[in-house]
Design an enzyme around this catalytic site. Structure first.
Site, PDB file in Angstrom:
ATOM      1  N   GLY A  28      32.588  16.780  44.227  1.00 32.86           N
ATOM      2  CA  GLY A  28      31.988  18.090  44.462  1.00 32.86           C
ATOM      3  C   GLY A  28      32.007  18.451  45.941  1.00 32.86           C
ATOM      4  CB  SER A  29      29.884  20.824  47.811  1.00 24.23           C
ATOM      5  OG  SER A  29      30.165  21.936  46.982  1.00 24.23           O
ATOM      6  CB  THR A  30      30.070  15.190  49.249  1.00 28.29           C
ATOM      7  OG1 THR A  30      30.857  14.717  48.141  1.00 28.29           O
ATOM      8  CG2 THR A  30      28.602  15.278  48.835  1.00 28.29           C
TER       9      THR A  30
END
Length: 463
Positions: free
Chosen positions: A180-182
């Protein structure tokens, strides 16, 4: 049981060593004992997922028991004695031809107190969120040493068979999920390192964006936003990171993914470790949409340890180390033989790492979700991630949520990555910050880290 014509009778199984010594002292003819070694794990489930366990006959079945069996295994002794025609051992005839030799000690990097505390925290939140599982891994940034690798559910090696088979391994090393956004942090650091962007680079980020045959969107509806790169990270805009990230070619992005250690095992040498999934950009079967959505952590997968080491790289001035779980093998004399580690890898420049950390600080100070990770008195830098979990060929309604951060941000000492898989009472990464904060506060206390004496940089998020 000794009366009759039979040649063998089992009197008892699994008696204690004390019981056997008492029986043997009676010198009863025809009563013999077969010794069976048993592993005893005095700390129970503490680090059970790492240590692993052995079978009843002493065969290593999981974890470090397997991967470091060569260090732990002892050498059997040998004994010769004379016996009469009735099979009874003749007194005073025993000769020991080879003394038994104990195995060596395995020295880990794990802080057992921190490990225990982290497992308690993760167990609490996995139950609270009714999640399938959760992990927390603490890394010392300058060395790559793993100080805690906590999992919930955990396994007690003494009674491993009471745990579900799926809970007996170490998901931190073996279970890849979409980050995801990491992953936006990798895209950001890569652009800065290539001179294609900086913290104030401007973009107009719409709610949705057409990518070939697919439409991507942000997590919440909004009118087009005039964001800086810092604002893209603080708001976690998928459309914004893709529009900016296209300044890098697919080949360049792929090269940075590999430099950050994605798509391969970390070198920690843990049994069952996975390298995750990273599609080769030069493979004709890798479609153009996948190459783009990887910039915000879709279409690829990382293990929790791989994700943690991305942030260790930045915290260490742009140099990626191999995660270290085993200090070495210690023999009876006290000599420790170190485990060889892969060479450090320069991934991005020190200045690019520093600017990326400054952006991640603003994620915490200004981002709507990141603010819940604030620790009074300390500068915190980090990024949240909410990844949809696939259900067949499409994404379903379940998520894996995470928060990865470093403290103190002005000179990062420790990195902590928290992942919670399929939480049912929360649906976004807000749920990953409370356990992260609790564990990181314990890290700062355990290692006596002094509070920050400077303020976080104030970088504009809009233009």
């Amino acid at each position: 049981k000794l009366i009759g014509t039979g040649r063998y009778a089992n009197l008892a199984k699994g008696v204690t060593a004390e019981t056997w010594r008492n029986i043997r002292s009676l010198n009863i003819p025809w009563v013999f004992g077969d010794r069976q070694q048993t592993r005893v794990y005095p700390n129970g489930a503490v680090a059970g997922n790492l240590i692993g366990f052995v079978s009843k006959d002493g065969r290593p079945l999981a974890g470090l028991e397997i991967s470091m069996n060569s260090c732990l295994t002892g050498t059997d002794g040998k004994e010769i004695y004379e016996k009469g025609v009735d099979g009874i051992k003749i007194p005073q005839s025993t000769q020991i031809t080879q003394e038994a030799k104990d195995g060596n000690d395995l020295v880990l990097t794990i802080n057992s107190d921190l490990q225990y505390y982290s497992q308690q925290v993760m167990t609490k939140y996995v139950k609270k969120y009714r999640a399938d599982w959760g992990t927390a891994v603490v890394i010392e940034a300058a060395t790559g040493k793993i100080l805690a690798a906590a999992e919930a559910p955990s396994v007690d090696p003494n009674v491993y068979y009471r745990s579900d088979a799926s809970d007996r391994g170490a998901r931190i090393f073996s279970t890849p999920v979409e980050p995801g956004s990491t992953m936006k942090t990798v895209t950001t650091a890569s652009m800065i390192d290539q001179g294609k962007a900086d913290a104030l680079s401007q973009v107009v980020a719409p709610f949705s964006l057409k990518l070939f045959n697919r439409t991507i969107s942000d997590s919440h509806g909004h009118a087009p936003e005039r964001l800086t790169l810092t604002g893209v990270m603080a708001e976690s805009s998928n459309t914004g990171i893709v529009k900016l990230g296209r300044s890098l070619s697919a080949q360049t992005r792929y090269r940075y993914y590999k430099l950050f250690g994605l798509g391969k095992e970390t070198g920690v040498n843990f049994n069952g470790e996975s390298g995750g999934i990273l599609h080769n950009v030069n493979d004709p079967n890798t479609d153009e949409v996948t190459k783009l959505v990887e910039m915000f952590g879709q279409g690829m997968s990382t293990t929790p340890i791989q994700a943690a080491m991305i942030y260790q790289t930045l915290a260490n001035g742009g140099v990626r180390l191999s995660p270290q779980l085993v200090e070495g093998c210690r023999d009876a004399s006290g000599k420790v033989t170190s485990v060889p580690l892969p060479k450090p890898v320069r991934v991005v420049s020190e200045s690019a790492a520093r600017e990326t950390i400054n952006i991640l600080e603003n994620v915490v100070t200004k981002g709507p979700i990141g603010q819940t990770a604030k620790i009074p008195g300390y500068r915190v830098a980090g990024k949240t991630g909410t990844a949809q979990i696939s259900a067949g060929k499409e994404y379903g309604s379940s998520h894996a949520i995470s928060f990865i951060g470093m403290v103190p941000a002005e000179s990062p000492k420790y990195v902590l990555a928290v992942t919670i898989y399929k939480p049912r009472t929360v649906t976004n990464s807000l749920g990953a910050t409370p356990p992260w904060k609790e564990i990181m506060e314990q890290v700062l206390h355990a290692y006596r880290v002094p509070p920050s004496r400077s303020h976080s940089p104030n970088i504009a998020t809009t233009w």
